[in-house]
Design an enzyme around this catalytic site. Structure first.
Site, PDB file in Angstrom:
ATOM      1  CG  ASP A  69       4.682  -5.289  -0.794  1.00 17.74           C
ATOM      2  OD1 ASP A  69       3.866  -4.371  -0.577  1.00 17.74           O
ATOM      3  OD2 ASP A  69       5.539  -5.227  -1.692  1.00 17.74           O
ATOM      4  CD  GLU A 105       5.962  -0.952   3.281  1.00 20.89           C
ATOM      5  OE1 GLU A 105       6.804  -1.834   3.481  1.00 20.89           O
ATOM      6  OE2 GLU A 105       6.086  -0.076   2.424  1.00 20.89           O
ATOM      7  CG  ASP A 165       6.675  -7.304  -5.378  1.00 28.02           C
ATOM      8  OD1 ASP A 165       5.895  -6.348  -5.377  1.00 28.02           O
ATOM      9  OD2 ASP A 165       7.407  -7.587  -6.344  1.00 28.02           O
TER      10      ASP A 165
END
Lengths: 165, 165
Positions: B12, B72, B145
């Protein structure tokens, strides 16, 4: 190169086209040692394009051994997608320069225009024409991205206050 | 690691905090091999922060030797400055993974939510809780995160269609 003839690499980052230009100054005369662009095909995946930028910029840094690198600060586009795309390339450019420990400076677009043309709101064509005159080139430096990179390198040489990134 | 127990690194990306999580699956059971965050201090210049992300991610790739890396896809914020900042970190992450030739995949936030919770509009807390359950962890994976990175790694393992970046 001695500090009396500093070699400055200017960079205009972009994922599709990253412009670069190398400028030196000796006894008050500006001269380019080369300029061009790193192009990456839109048909390639983004990670591969970023590797191309990294590899070609690394080769330029090794070849020219600049005393300083100058990058134009980004204009904050209203388009987040554009900002993200430029951010990918700019992140890779800043990383590549920092890994080689070359001093890195950034300038606002208005500072570049002011330094090159004496006028903070100059147009793209005016900047190209002034870059041509200042570097004593026969033709306008092409493409635009290379001219922009030369302009930011000239801006660094002409600036008294060097702001690091 | 053999293809029957693939090791997936989820990431991330962010300039201040990049979350990471390593997940493997063996005989239908998910297990994490580690998770955490790469933090960079806001007091450091941006290029130095990007070097930290590059170096720490390189070490993670060398240590875990993932069979695939899952990232992502970005939510396109309306804020161009935020998009630019995330773009810097994401560009460096994609470069680092591509240089090591690890297969790279990306997933939309809705795909990650769907894969982890079965519900495309799940909240952050629901995702963390499901990640905890799926990985058989005693506590919620922290910080957020790292949990997000674990979720995208799980999403890759659960996806039949792997879209490369």
């Amino acid at each position: 190169m001695s500090s009396s003839s500093p070699v400055i690499l200017g960079i205009d980052p972009g994922t599709a086209i990253t412009g670069w230009g190398v400028v030196t100054e000796s006894q008050g005369t500006l001269q380019t040692l080369g300029f061009g662009v790193i192009r990456t095909p839109s048909t390639e995946p983004l990670p591969a394009r970023l590797v191309t930028i990294y590899d070609e910029l690394t080769a330029l840094l090794q070849h020219h051994q600049p005393d300083a690198v100058a990058v134009e600060e980004l204009f904050f586009s209203k388009n987040a997608r554009t900002a993200l795309s430029v951010g990918h390339a700019r992140g890779v450019v800043l990383l590549t320069v920092a890994q080689r420990q070359a001093p890195l400076f950034h300038y606002k677009p208005s500072q570049v225009k002011q330094a090159v043309t004496g006028y903070g709101a100059a147009g793209k064509r005016q900047i190209q024409e002034m870059v041509r005159l200042l570097l004593n080139l026969e033709a306008l430096p092409q493409p635009d991205d290379a001219a922009d990179a030369l302009a930011v390198a000239i801006c660094h040489l002409h600036s008294t206050s060097h702001l690091s990134v």
